[in-house]
Design a protein around this motif. Sequence first.
Motif, PDB file in Angstrom:
ATOM      1  N   MET A   1       0.852  -1.142   0.007  1.00 39.67           N
ATOM      2  CA  MET A   1       0.030   0.004   0.016  1.00 39.67           C
ATOM      3  C   MET A   1       0.864   1.294   0.021  1.00 39.67           C
ATOM      4  SD  MET A   1      -2.995   1.000   2.637  1.00 39.67           S
ATOM      5  CE  MET A   1      -4.179   0.047   1.954  1.00 39.67           C
ATOM      6  N   ALA A   2       0.515   2.336  -0.725  1.00 37.39           N
ATOM      7  CA  ALA A   2       1.272   3.435  -0.942  1.00 37.39           C
ATOM      8  C   ALA A   2       1.093   4.255   0.584  1.00 37.39           C
ATOM      9  CB  ALA A   2       0.416   4.310  -1.772  1.00 37.39           C
ATOM     10  N   ASP A   3       2.112   5.094   0.791  1.00 34.26           N
ATOM     11  CA  ASP A   3       2.614   5.766   1.831  1.00 34.26           C
ATOM     12  C   ASP A   3       1.525   6.820   2.278  1.00 34.26           C
ATOM     13  OD1 ASP A   3       4.023   6.221   4.408  1.00 34.26           O
ATOM     14  OD2 ASP A   3       4.831   8.039   3.274  1.00 34.26           O
ATOM     15  N   HIS A   4       0.611   7.140   1.225  1.00 34.11           N
ATOM     16  CA  HIS A   4      -0.166   8.034   1.097  1.00 34.11           C
ATOM     17  C   HIS A   4      -1.339   7.996   0.061  1.00 34.11           C
ATOM     18  CE1 HIS A   4      -1.832  12.336   2.417  1.00 34.11           C
ATOM     19  NE2 HIS A   4      -1.980  12.392   1.094  1.00 34.11           N
ATOM     20  N   GLN A   5      -2.438   7.860   0.558  1.00 33.98           N
ATOM     21  CA  GLN A   5      -3.819   7.842  -0.563  1.00 33.98           C
ATOM     22  C   GLN A   5      -4.408   9.093  -0.349  1.00 33.98           C
ATOM     23  OE1 GLN A   5      -5.004   3.664  -1.722  1.00 33.98           O
ATOM     24  NE2 GLN A   5      -3.646   3.200  -0.242  1.00 33.98           N
ATOM     25  N   GLU A   6      -5.118   9.469  -1.371  1.00 28.61           N
ATOM     26  CA  GLU A   6      -6.060  10.482  -1.211  1.00 28.61           C
ATOM     27  C   GLU A   6      -7.180  10.663  -2.249  1.00 28.61           C
ATOM     28  OE1 GLU A   6      -4.766  14.611  -2.159  1.00 28.61           O
ATOM     29  OE2 GLU A   6      -2.894  13.422  -1.409  1.00 28.61           O
ATOM     30  N   ALA A   7      -8.355  10.983  -1.858  1.00 29.72           N
ATOM     31  CA  ALA A   7      -9.312  11.005  -2.768  1.00 29.72           C
ATOM     32  C   ALA A   7     -10.196  12.423  -2.370  1.00 29.72           C
ATOM     33  CB  ALA A   7     -10.120   9.757  -3.062  1.00 29.72           C
ATOM     34  N   SER A   8     -10.920  13.005  -3.375  1.00 27.60           N
ATOM     35  CA  SER A   8     -11.799  14.018  -3.002  1.00 27.60           C
ATOM     36  C   SER A   8     -12.888  14.357  -3.862  1.00 27.60           C
ATOM     37  CB  SER A   8     -10.591  15.391  -2.963  1.00 27.60           C
ATOM     38  OG  SER A   8     -11.299  16.534  -2.812  1.00 27.60           O
ATOM     39  N   ILE A   9     -13.882  14.986  -3.675  1.00 27.39           N
ATOM     40  CA  ILE A   9     -14.878  15.385  -4.348  1.00 27.39           C
ATOM     41  C   ILE A   9     -15.549  16.730  -3.809  1.00 27.39           C
ATOM     42  CG2 ILE A   9     -16.657  13.923  -3.036  1.00 27.39           C
ATOM     43  CD1 ILE A   9     -17.998  13.237  -5.564  1.00 27.39           C
TER      44      ILE A   9
ATOM     45  N   LEU B   1     -13.373   3.750   0.277  1.00 20.97           N
ATOM     46  CA  LEU B   1     -12.968   2.960   1.558  1.00 20.97           C
ATOM     47  C   LEU B   1     -12.889   1.409   1.069  1.00 20.97           C
ATOM     48  CD1 LEU B   1     -15.033   4.392   4.492  1.00 20.97           C
ATOM     49  CD2 LEU B   1     -12.591   4.468   3.748  1.00 20.97           C
ATOM     50  N   ARG B   2     -14.007   1.007   0.150  1.00 25.76           N
ATOM     51  CA  ARG B   2     -13.957  -0.453  -0.436  1.00 25.76           C
ATOM     52  C   ARG B   2     -12.628  -0.602  -1.338  1.00 25.76           C
ATOM     53  NH1 ARG B   2     -18.272   0.496  -3.354  1.00 25.76           N
ATOM     54  NH2 ARG B   2     -19.543   0.418  -1.728  1.00 25.76           N
ATOM     55  N   GLU B   3     -12.198   0.501  -2.093  1.00 23.63           N
ATOM     56  CA  GLU B   3     -11.048   0.423  -3.178  1.00 23.63           C
ATOM     57  C   GLU B   3      -9.968   0.090  -2.113  1.00 23.63           C
ATOM     58  OE1 GLU B   3     -11.068   3.719  -5.744  1.00 23.63           O
ATOM     59  OE2 GLU B   3     -12.746   2.850  -6.661  1.00 23.63           O
ATOM     60  N   TRP B   4      -9.810   0.843  -1.116  1.00 22.63           N
ATOM     61  CA  TRP B   4      -8.675   0.681  -0.031  1.00 22.63           C
ATOM     62  C   TRP B   4      -8.801  -0.739   0.818  1.00 22.63           C
ATOM     63  CZ3 TRP B   4      -8.598   6.404   1.813  1.00 22.63           C
ATOM     64  CH2 TRP B   4      -7.951   7.266   0.842  1.00 22.63           C
ATOM     65  N   GLY B   5      -9.916  -1.352   0.540  1.00 21.22           N
ATOM     66  CA  GLY B   5      -9.546  -2.538   1.287  1.00 21.22           C
ATOM     67  C   GLY B   5     -10.735  -2.707   2.583  1.00 21.22           C
TER      68      GLY B   5
END
Length: 149
Positions: free
Chosen positions: A1-9, A29-33
């Motif tokens: 897993m990457a050190d930092h993941q982000e998403a925004s809308i 959250l589903r995509e991140w497991g």
Amino acid sequence: MADHQEASITLPSEPASVATARRFVAEVLREWGLPDDADTADSVRLIVSELATNAVQHTFGQSPTFTVDVLLERGEWLRVGVTDSHPRWPKRLPAAVQQDNGRGMVIIRWLTVEAGGRLTVSPTDDGGKTVWIALPWTVGLPVTSPTGC
């Protein structure tokens, strides 16, 4: 897993956007497991619903949009923030007022603390604010039995 993941809308400040915000965060959250049926997923969906509702109802038309940010930091902390451009920060309402409404921040604080997290509010450059919750991220951690075996 990457050190930092982000998403925004960023969504319009209208009632229909609350459900869109909740679905967006659930998908991330589903995509991140994180399984949909996990307690943390339930809590985060409810928190996002409450924060998005606040951004729509309590900005009195002074914030035409709101933004939902979801961050996973070092695989240890899930941070969710809802930003609007209204200058008034959230506050607890007197108990008498809370009988019909005003319980959103109480629910958010309770769910956040129950999950071992924290709630903060930070100012934005345009005079608004971001309400952040940070929760421990337990996805991928080994499950241990109560007896330690």
